[in-house]
Design an enzyme around this catalytic site. Structure first.
Site, PDB file in Angstrom:
ATOM      1  CG  ASP A  13      -1.548   1.602  -7.707  1.00 53.69           C
ATOM      2  OD1 ASP A  13      -0.949   0.649  -8.250  1.00 53.69           O
ATOM      3  OD2 ASP A  13      -1.787   1.668  -6.489  1.00 53.69           O
ATOM      4  CE1 TYR A 230      -9.178   3.233  -1.742  1.00 54.69           C
ATOM      5  CE2 TYR A 230      -9.044   0.839  -1.626  1.00 54.69           C
ATOM      6  CZ  TYR A 230      -8.427   2.070  -1.679  1.00 54.69           C
ATOM      7  OH  TYR A 230      -7.066   2.148  -1.674  1.00 54.69           O
ATOM      8  CE  LYS A 233      -5.303   6.754  -0.642  1.00 56.05           C
ATOM      9  NZ  LYS A 233      -4.927   5.341  -0.745  1.00 56.05           N
TER      10      LYS A 233
HETATM   11  P1  13P Z   1      -5.907  -5.544   1.227  1.00 54.95           P
HETATM   12  O1  13P Z   1      -7.194  -5.785   1.956  1.00 54.95           O
HETATM   13  O2  13P Z   1      -6.004  -5.695  -0.227  1.00 54.95           O
HETATM   14  O3  13P Z   1      -4.740  -6.237   1.875  1.00 54.95           O
HETATM   15  O4  13P Z   1      -5.637  -3.958   1.324  1.00 54.95           O
HETATM   16  C1  13P Z   1      -5.151  -3.348   2.436  1.00 54.95           C
HETATM   17  C2  13P Z   1      -4.465  -2.137   1.969  1.00 54.95           C
HETATM   18  O5  13P Z   1      -3.283  -2.098   1.813  1.00 54.95           O
HETATM   19  C3  13P Z   1      -5.325  -0.966   1.662  1.00 54.95           C
HETATM   20  O6  13P Z   1      -5.156  -0.509   0.405  1.00 54.95           O
HETATM   21  P1  13P Z   2      -2.686   3.425  -3.000  1.00 60.46           P
HETATM   22  O1  13P Z   2      -3.898   4.280  -3.236  1.00 60.46           O
HETATM   23  O2  13P Z   2      -1.420   4.199  -3.118  1.00 60.46           O
HETATM   24  O3  13P Z   2      -2.716   2.183  -3.822  1.00 60.46           O
HETATM   25  O4  13P Z   2      -2.707   2.994  -1.464  1.00 60.46           O
HETATM   26  C1  13P Z   2      -3.667   2.127  -0.985  1.00 60.46           C
HETATM   27  C2  13P Z   2      -3.703   2.143   0.496  1.00 60.46           C
HETATM   28  O5  13P Z   2      -4.708   2.445   1.062  1.00 60.46           O
HETATM   29  C3  13P Z   2      -2.513   1.751   1.220  1.00 60.46           C
HETATM   30  O6  13P Z   2      -2.752   1.657   2.603  1.00 60.46           O
HETATM   31 MG    MG Z   3      -1.690   0.790  -4.679  1.00 58.13          MG
HETATM   32 MG    MG Z   4      -0.695   5.191  -4.757  1.00 54.02          MG
END
Ligand code: 13P
Ligand code: 13P
Ligand code: MG
Ligand code: MG
Length: 367
Positions: A13, A230, A233
């Site tokens: 990603d 984190y 993922k």
């Molecule tokens: P942010 O705190 O970067 O908005 O992330 C929230 C989210 O989308 C988890 O990945």
């Molecule tokens: P990704 O791991 O796909 O970037 O998602 C992050 C996330 O936690 C969205 O809620």
């Molecule tokens: Mg992402």
């Molecule tokens: Mg992803």
């Protein structure tokens, strides 16, 4: 003698469009352009660029073997180039999965996910590459078990003489960084006590018992453990060979008709059903989900990737999608309660330590 072909599916990603939901076409174009030029120079035989949600997927064939420094560097460089494009467009989380500033020889442990197998191409070599978003490699445990060990799923285990002996499952213990193999069917119950714990024991490879031929491989990187915190993922990939002594194509995709529950929805901190979708529908949006899986099928022809066929773009998976959506509604109503929310020590995001620190004086000891 025929050359062995290596299949490499490497993903990262490097920036979402919009948020974490999908991929900007400019990243796919950049990756395609770079791989086209490398193909012309002869380093790779063929390639396919796609995405599942916000994950950029590079599928390549070559003759360099698994864990090739050259191929891993190629993928890494493309992710770096695409990160530049993502930064310029201010896409979300540009470079999210690139944990290191410099490439050190092997892409594993650096953020991207990677599934590879080296094979002697058969007379006809059908393969399926599964790619998922908003989940983790443990999501493959359930379908891999069904495909290679459950006769109610895979008729060939019972009625095909070339599969009747069963398969060997190689399982990784992600917490202790060690592995163990199980012969199935005779060790099914021992296998299941481990792989039912999908965040702890992950199926890495599967081999046919009669000749040790590789049948399946999955990406087993655990980003959260790698980085110590984190940073994104580990949305997984997996490669499975089909037919002629391996499960039929239909047996390989059958387990996805049940949208089993996986970890990784919203902020990597919720359980949700994994929904099989067409390439076109691989853009998780509702509560950043529900988690999605796509299946790209190819025939290999001397390393050329003939395809892909979009296997879940099929009305026969409509009921599964409906079941996934019903399960999603049911789970969502739990809000911040388990089992929708992950257990305290498995959430990718947490305020728990800070809240406990704040409250520590207020807990009264009971006798
Ligand atoms: P942010 O705190 O970067 O908005 O992330 C929230 C989210 O989308 C988890 O990945
Ligand atoms: P990704 O791991 O796909 O970037 O998602 C992050 C996330 O936690 C969205 O809620
Ligand atoms: Mg992402
Ligand atoms: Mg992803």
């Amino acid at each position: 003698m025929a050359e062995k072909i290596t299949l490499s599916a490497i993903k990262a990603d490097v920036g979402g469009f919009v948020g974490h939901s999908s991929m900007h076409p400019a990243l796919m174009e950049k990756a395609t352009e770079s791989l086209e030029s490398v193909k012309n120079q002869g380093l790779i035989i063929d390639f396919c660029v796609t995405h599942c949600g916000d994950d950029l997927e590079l599928i390549m064939t070559h003759e360099k073997g698994t864990e090739s420094g050259e191929i891993h560097k190629l993928a890494w460089d493309i992710f770096v180039e695409c990160t530049e494009v993502a930064k310029e467009l201010k896409l979300y989380g540009a470079g999210q999965d690139l944990l290191s500033d410099a490439f050190s020889g092997n892409i594993k442990g650096m953020g991207p996910g990677c599934a590879e197998m080296e094979i002697l191409e058969r007379k006809s070599e059908p393969i399926i590459i599964f790619m998922a978003d908003k989940t983790s490699p443990g999501a493959w445990n359930y379908p891999l078990y069904k495909i290679f060990a459950d006769p109610f799923n895979t008729a060939g285990l019972v009625i095909d003489p070339s599969m009747h002996e069963g398969f060997i499952f190689e399982v990784l213990d992600v917490f202790q960084n060690r592995e163990i193999s199980f012969k199935c069917p005779e060790e099914l119950y021992d296998l299941l006590i481990l792989i039912g714990a999908t965040e702890h024991y992950i199926i890495k490879n599967i081999y046919r018992k009669t000749d040790n031929e590789i049948a399946a491989t999955s990406s087993t990187q655990k980003l959260n453990l790698l980085a110590g915190k984190y940073v994104g993922k580990d949305d997984p990939v997996m490669i499975i060979r089909c037919q002629s002594g391996f499960p039929a194509l239909g047996e390989v995709i059958e387990p996805f008709s049940f949208p089993h529950m996986v970890a990784g929805w919203m902020r990597g901190s919720h359980h949700g059903p994994i929904m099989p979708v067409s390439f076109e529908d691989a853009h998780p949006s509702r509560f950043d989900g529900p988690p999605r899986v796509i299946a790209a099928a190819f025939q290999l022809s001397n390393g050329r990737l003939i395809g892909p066929q979009d296997l879940f773009c099929d009305p026969s998976f409509d009921n599964s999608r409906k079941m996934a959506l019903d399960a999603a509604d049911y789970l969502r109503r739990h809000g911040p309660f388990e089992p929708h929310r992950l257990p305290l020590d498995e959430m990718e995001y947490t305020t728990f330590p800070a809240v406990m620190e704040k409250l520590k004086e207020r807990f009264k000891k009971l006798n």
